[in-house]
Write a protein that holds these residues in place. Structure first.
Motif, PDB file in Angstrom:
ATOM      1  N   ASN A  54     -10.069  10.621  -4.526  1.00  0.00           N
ATOM      2  CA  ASN A  54     -11.191  10.495  -5.449  1.00  0.00           C
ATOM      3  C   ASN A  54     -11.823   9.108  -5.410  1.00  0.00           C
ATOM      4  O   ASN A  54     -12.464   8.676  -6.356  1.00  0.00           O
ATOM      5  CB  ASN A  54     -10.715  10.816  -6.879  1.00  0.00           C
ATOM      6  CG  ASN A  54     -10.084  12.201  -6.965  1.00  0.00           C
ATOM      7  OD1 ASN A  54     -10.583  13.151  -6.375  1.00  0.00           O
ATOM      8  ND2 ASN A  54      -8.971  12.290  -7.673  1.00  0.00           N
ATOM      9  N   ARG A  55     -11.641   8.413  -4.286  1.00  0.00           N
ATOM     10  CA  ARG A  55     -12.252   7.108  -4.140  1.00  0.00           C
ATOM     11  C   ARG A  55     -13.724   7.258  -3.763  1.00  0.00           C
ATOM     12  O   ARG A  55     -14.179   8.336  -3.389  1.00  0.00           O
ATOM     13  CB  ARG A  55     -11.522   6.320  -3.041  1.00  0.00           C
ATOM     14  CG  ARG A  55     -10.030   6.120  -3.303  1.00  0.00           C
ATOM     15  CD  ARG A  55      -9.303   5.665  -2.046  1.00  0.00           C
ATOM     16  NE  ARG A  55      -9.425   6.648  -0.970  1.00  0.00           N
ATOM     17  CZ  ARG A  55      -8.783   6.565   0.183  1.00  0.00           C
ATOM     18  NH1 ARG A  55      -7.980   5.535   0.414  1.00  0.00           N
ATOM     19  NH2 ARG A  55      -8.933   7.491   1.105  1.00  0.00           N
ATOM     20  N   ASP A  56     -14.452   6.176  -3.838  1.00  0.00           N
ATOM     21  CA  ASP A  56     -15.857   6.223  -3.448  1.00  0.00           C
ATOM     22  C   ASP A  56     -16.023   6.732  -2.024  1.00  0.00           C
ATOM     23  O   ASP A  56     -16.955   7.496  -1.731  1.00  0.00           O
ATOM     24  CB  ASP A  56     -16.495   4.830  -3.568  1.00  0.00           C
ATOM     25  CG  ASP A  56     -16.751   4.432  -5.014  1.00  0.00           C
ATOM     26  OD1 ASP A  56     -16.644   5.301  -5.899  1.00  0.00           O
ATOM     27  OD2 ASP A  56     -17.040   3.249  -5.258  1.00  0.00           O
ATOM     28  N   THR A  57     -15.115   6.321  -1.143  1.00  0.00           N
ATOM     29  CA  THR A  57     -15.222   6.761   0.252  1.00  0.00           C
ATOM     30  C   THR A  57     -15.027   8.267   0.384  1.00  0.00           C
ATOM     31  O   THR A  57     -15.574   8.895   1.296  1.00  0.00           O
ATOM     32  CB  THR A  57     -14.186   6.034   1.121  1.00  0.00           C
ATOM     33  OG1 THR A  57     -12.898   6.157   0.505  1.00  0.00           O
ATOM     34  CG2 THR A  57     -14.546   4.564   1.281  1.00  0.00           C
ATOM     35  N   ASP A  58     -14.235   8.868  -0.520  1.00  0.00           N
ATOM     36  CA  ASP A  58     -14.074  10.326  -0.522  1.00  0.00           C
ATOM     37  C   ASP A  58     -15.299  11.007  -1.126  1.00  0.00           C
ATOM     38  O   ASP A  58     -15.836  11.974  -0.574  1.00  0.00           O
ATOM     39  CB  ASP A  58     -12.836  10.722  -1.342  1.00  0.00           C
ATOM     40  CG  ASP A  58     -11.554  10.126  -0.808  1.00  0.00           C
ATOM     41  OD1 ASP A  58     -11.256  10.344   0.379  1.00  0.00           O
ATOM     42  OD2 ASP A  58     -10.864   9.442  -1.579  1.00  0.00           O
ATOM     43  N   LEU A  59     -15.731  10.493  -2.269  1.00  0.00           N
ATOM     44  CA  LEU A  59     -16.791  11.166  -3.022  1.00  0.00           C
ATOM     45  C   LEU A  59     -18.140  11.089  -2.325  1.00  0.00           C
ATOM     46  O   LEU A  59     -18.982  11.981  -2.483  1.00  0.00           O
ATOM     47  CB  LEU A  59     -16.875  10.582  -4.427  1.00  0.00           C
ATOM     48  CG  LEU A  59     -15.604  10.777  -5.274  1.00  0.00           C
ATOM     49  CD1 LEU A  59     -15.702   9.991  -6.575  1.00  0.00           C
ATOM     50  CD2 LEU A  59     -15.358  12.255  -5.559  1.00  0.00           C
ATOM     51  N   ARG A  60     -18.352  10.043  -1.538  1.00  0.00           N
ATOM     52  CA  ARG A  60     -19.625   9.933  -0.822  1.00  0.00           C
ATOM     53  C   ARG A  60     -19.797  11.060   0.192  1.00  0.00           C
ATOM     54  O   ARG A  60     -20.920  11.484   0.478  1.00  0.00           O
ATOM     55  CB  ARG A  60     -19.727   8.568  -0.120  1.00  0.00           C
ATOM     56  CG  ARG A  60     -20.183   7.439  -1.022  1.00  0.00           C
ATOM     57  CD  ARG A  60     -20.679   6.260  -0.211  1.00  0.00           C
ATOM     58  NE  ARG A  60     -19.632   5.653   0.594  1.00  0.00           N
ATOM     59  CZ  ARG A  60     -18.863   4.642   0.193  1.00  0.00           C
ATOM     60  NH1 ARG A  60     -19.031   4.128  -1.022  1.00  0.00           N
ATOM     61  NH2 ARG A  60     -17.949   4.138   0.993  1.00  0.00           N
ATOM     62  N   LEU A  61     -18.688  11.529   0.752  1.00  0.00           N
ATOM     63  CA  LEU A  61     -18.738  12.606   1.749  1.00  0.00           C
ATOM     64  C   LEU A  61     -18.759  13.992   1.117  1.00  0.00           C
ATOM     65  O   LEU A  61     -19.021  14.984   1.800  1.00  0.00           O
ATOM     66  CB  LEU A  61     -17.517  12.515   2.667  1.00  0.00           C
ATOM     67  CG  LEU A  61     -17.439  11.333   3.622  1.00  0.00           C
ATOM     68  CD1 LEU A  61     -16.084  11.340   4.327  1.00  0.00           C
ATOM     69  CD2 LEU A  61     -18.558  11.409   4.654  1.00  0.00           C
ATOM     70  N   ARG A  62     -18.468  14.073  -0.164  1.00  0.00           N
ATOM     71  CA  ARG A  62     -18.141  15.363  -0.776  1.00  0.00           C
ATOM     72  C   ARG A  62     -19.277  15.870  -1.646  1.00  0.00           C
ATOM     73  O   ARG A  62     -19.890  15.130  -2.397  1.00  0.00           O
ATOM     74  CB  ARG A  62     -16.873  15.194  -1.625  1.00  0.00           C
ATOM     75  CG  ARG A  62     -16.382  16.462  -2.301  1.00  0.00           C
ATOM     76  CD  ARG A  62     -15.138  16.179  -3.113  1.00  0.00           C
ATOM     77  NE  ARG A  62     -14.061  15.689  -2.277  1.00  0.00           N
ATOM     78  CZ  ARG A  62     -13.093  14.885  -2.689  1.00  0.00           C
ATOM     79  NH1 ARG A  62     -13.082  14.446  -3.934  1.00  0.00           N
ATOM     80  NH2 ARG A  62     -12.151  14.495  -1.855  1.00  0.00           N
ATOM     81  N   ARG A  63     -19.496  17.175  -1.561  1.00  0.00           N
ATOM     82  CA  ARG A  63     -20.358  17.869  -2.502  1.00  0.00           C
ATOM     83  C   ARG A  63     -20.011  19.351  -2.443  1.00  0.00           C
ATOM     84  O   ARG A  63     -19.486  19.819  -1.423  1.00  0.00           O
ATOM     85  CB  ARG A  63     -21.841  17.646  -2.197  1.00  0.00           C
ATOM     86  CG  ARG A  63     -22.335  18.268  -0.908  1.00  0.00           C
ATOM     87  CD  ARG A  63     -23.791  17.918  -0.642  1.00  0.00           C
ATOM     88  NE  ARG A  63     -23.961  16.481  -0.435  1.00  0.00           N
ATOM     89  CZ  ARG A  63     -25.135  15.909  -0.197  1.00  0.00           C
ATOM     90  NH1 ARG A  63     -26.221  16.630  -0.177  1.00  0.00           N
ATOM     91  NH2 ARG A  63     -25.223  14.612  -0.002  1.00  0.00           N
ATOM     92  N   PRO A  64     -20.258  20.110  -3.505  1.00  0.00           N
ATOM     93  CA  PRO A  64     -19.964  21.542  -3.455  1.00  0.00           C
ATOM     94  C   PRO A  64     -20.677  22.201  -2.272  1.00  0.00           C
ATOM     95  O   PRO A  64     -21.854  21.936  -2.016  1.00  0.00           O
ATOM     96  CB  PRO A  64     -20.502  22.050  -4.801  1.00  0.00           C
ATOM     97  CG  PRO A  64     -20.453  20.854  -5.692  1.00  0.00           C
ATOM     98  CD  PRO A  64     -20.757  19.683  -4.813  1.00  0.00           C
ATOM     99  N   PRO A  65     -19.983  23.075  -1.538  1.00  0.00           N
ATOM    100  CA  PRO A  65     -20.514  23.546  -0.252  1.00  0.00           C
ATOM    101  C   PRO A  65     -21.534  24.662  -0.322  1.00  0.00           C
ATOM    102  O   PRO A  65     -22.161  24.981   0.690  1.00  0.00           O
ATOM    103  CB  PRO A  65     -19.254  24.033   0.467  1.00  0.00           C
ATOM    104  CG  PRO A  65     -18.342  24.473  -0.637  1.00  0.00           C
ATOM    105  CD  PRO A  65     -18.588  23.505  -1.760  1.00  0.00           C
ATOM    106  N   ASP A  66     -21.722  25.327  -1.455  1.00  0.00           N
ATOM    107  CA  ASP A  66     -22.607  26.491  -1.536  1.00  0.00           C
ATOM    108  C   ASP A  66     -22.218  27.545  -0.501  1.00  0.00           C
ATOM    109  O   ASP A  66     -23.071  28.158   0.154  1.00  0.00           O
ATOM    110  CB  ASP A  66     -24.073  26.080  -1.365  1.00  0.00           C
ATOM    111  CG  ASP A  66     -25.037  27.201  -1.793  1.00  0.00           C
ATOM    112  OD1 ASP A  66     -24.639  28.028  -2.636  1.00  0.00           O
ATOM    113  OD2 ASP A  66     -26.169  27.249  -1.280  1.00  0.00           O
ATOM    114  N   LEU A  67     -20.906  27.717  -0.351  1.00  0.00           N
ATOM    115  CA  LEU A  67     -20.386  28.720   0.582  1.00  0.00           C
ATOM    116  C   LEU A  67     -19.408  29.651  -0.129  1.00  0.00           C
ATOM    117  O   LEU A  67     -18.474  30.172   0.480  1.00  0.00           O
ATOM    118  CB  LEU A  67     -19.697  28.049   1.777  1.00  0.00           C
ATOM    119  CG  LEU A  67     -20.622  27.362   2.780  1.00  0.00           C
ATOM    120  CD1 LEU A  67     -19.801  26.599   3.818  1.00  0.00           C
ATOM    121  CD2 LEU A  67     -21.542  28.364   3.465  1.00  0.00           C
TER     122      LEU A  67
END
Length: 435
Positions: free
Chosen positions: A91-104
């Motif tokens: 849950n670090r910034d480096t993780d969250l920057r890459l992450r978003r709900p996938p709409d899949l």
């Protein structure tokens, strides 16, 4: 009618109001343990930010907890991984920057297939998981266990298809049974078990399904449109089939109604509003707030909601928080020993075939429900992978549609819960460990 339900070994709950239990013999970090993420020195207790574990999960089992949040003004989610007595977070910034709900989510895939085709939809689901490198590291670590199982407690409404985690085999990447023909689909290789927040006092703060050995006959509600001549249920039925939800309600209100499995066959109709989200002719709001089910509470029976979208999540905005809710949760709240339900729409033919296979298995011997769903997904994954490699366009589309239908069924409960169908006079569900 039944022995007292027994909880998971080490009871997975917050030890609220008391000091954390002393840790004895916590396993050292494995040499294969992923680096670069937080490992807690104590198993986390629940508070507004933390996770509800006390001592340990069953052997070989990991719990992935997913919680929604906002990051950089966009919807996002947090991941915490509980395994071998410790907790890891990504849950670090480096993780969250890459992450978003996938709409899949599974409900979205049929719509996506009309836009780009089934083969490209299949490919897109495979490829999305590359954007979760830490999660894939955790899955690799778990797969090295002798008998790996993954519980996903998803507290979001993002409909992320966790059973469809895909691990591409490159070099030494760990993939369980790499030669079994199922590709890298994790839900076809090891039990992926769902959990949801159960809104019953402090139960909402813990993962606590009892291990159950569900035994007995079948209590059936069946809409007239879903009648089947040969469904394998008849010899196990405890009462004539309910044809109306009010009739089923009366039976569930009678504590003397004994059964090992509750089977519902009817339409499910999704809506964001719980007052309009329907199971048969009963809304999610009505089932949640008006129905009482002492018969289910007393038996601890398994429940198969063989209807469209019965495990699909919506958010209840009627109260002071956007609370994720599902039909599956209502039955868990009333004491179901396990719930099998659907994450998306399913055809009558696919629903009938799934139920017939499961009930046939359970009629001959006790069936581990989490493993039965894994086997069902593996069957469809092998056919889809073979078609993608060697089939023509028509066959590819057919097998990929069947593949996604096979992954539509989700299991909520304990990893070791079993079901065995017996004569109607055999009553209910036995408790788990020590029962």
């Amino acid at each position: 009618m039944t022995s007292e339900p027994m909880s998971l070994r080490g009871r997975l709950q917050a030890d609220l109001g008391r000091p954390a239990p002393a840790q004895h013999g916590r396993p050292a970090a494995s040499r294969d343990e992923p680096d670069g993420v937080r490992r807690s020195s104590e198993t986390a207790l629940l508070d507004a930010q933390d996770a509800p574990l006390s001592e340990q999960l069953p052997a070989g089992t990991a719990l992935l907890r997913v919680r929604s949040r906002t990051y950089a003004g966009r919807p996002n989610y947090e991941l915490d991984f509980h395994y071998q007595g410790g907790t890891k977070s990504a849950n670090r910034d480096t993780d969250l920057r890459l992450r978003r709900p996938p709409d899949l989510g599974l409900p979205r895939l049929a719509e996506l297939a009309t836009e780009i085709g089934w083969r490209d939809t299949y490919r897109r689901v495979k490829g999305w998981w590359k954007t979760e490198p830490t999660l894939i590291d955790w899955v690799d670590w778990l797969e090295r266990d002798e008998n790996p199982k993954l519980v996903v407690w998803d507290q979001t409404a993002y409909e992320i298809p966790w059973e469809l985690i895909y691990r591409q085999r490159i070099g030494g990447a760990a993939v369980v049974n790499a030669a079994d023909g199922t590709g890298g689909w994790i839900g076809a290789k090891l039990p992926v078990i769902r959990w949801t927040t159960v809104w019953n006092g402090r139960r909402a703060e813990r993962y606590d399904p009892p291990r159950k050995d569900c035994r007995g006959g079948v209590l059936v509600y069946e809409d007239k449109e879903f009648r089947a001549e040969h469904d394998g249920v008849g010899r196990h039925e405890v009462l004539p089939r309910s044809r109306h939800m009010e009739e089923l309600r009366a039976r569930l209100e009678d504590p003397y109604t004994a059964f090992g499995l509750l089977l519902l066959r009817c339409h499910g109709t999704y809506a964001k509003d719980p007052e309009k989200f329907m199971l048969g002719d009963v809304s999610l709001a009505a089932l949640s707030d008006d129905w009482e089910m002492p018969a289910l509470y007393d038996t601890g029976a398994a429940v198969l909601i063989n209807s469209c979208v019965s495990a699909r999540t919506t958010e209840d905005h009627r109260y002071n928080a956007a609370v994720p809710c599902t039909f599956a949760e209502v039955f868990l709240r009333w004491g179901a020993g396990a719930v099998i339900a659907t994450l998306a729409e399913v055809s009558k033919a696919d629903a009938h075939d799934f139920a017939a296979r499961l009930l046939t298995q359970a009629g001959g011997r006790p069936v581990n429900l989490a493993e039965a769903l894994t086997e069902n997904r593996a069957y469809h994954a092998r056919r889809a992978e073979k078609a993608v490699r060697h089939g023509g366009p028509g066959r590819v589309d057919e097998e990929i549609q069947a593949f996604f239908a096979g992954f539509t069924y989700a299991y909520f409960g304990h990893p070791e819960t079993t079901l065995a169908l017996e004569a109607p006079q055999s009553r209910a569900c036995g408790g788990g460990e020590g029962a």
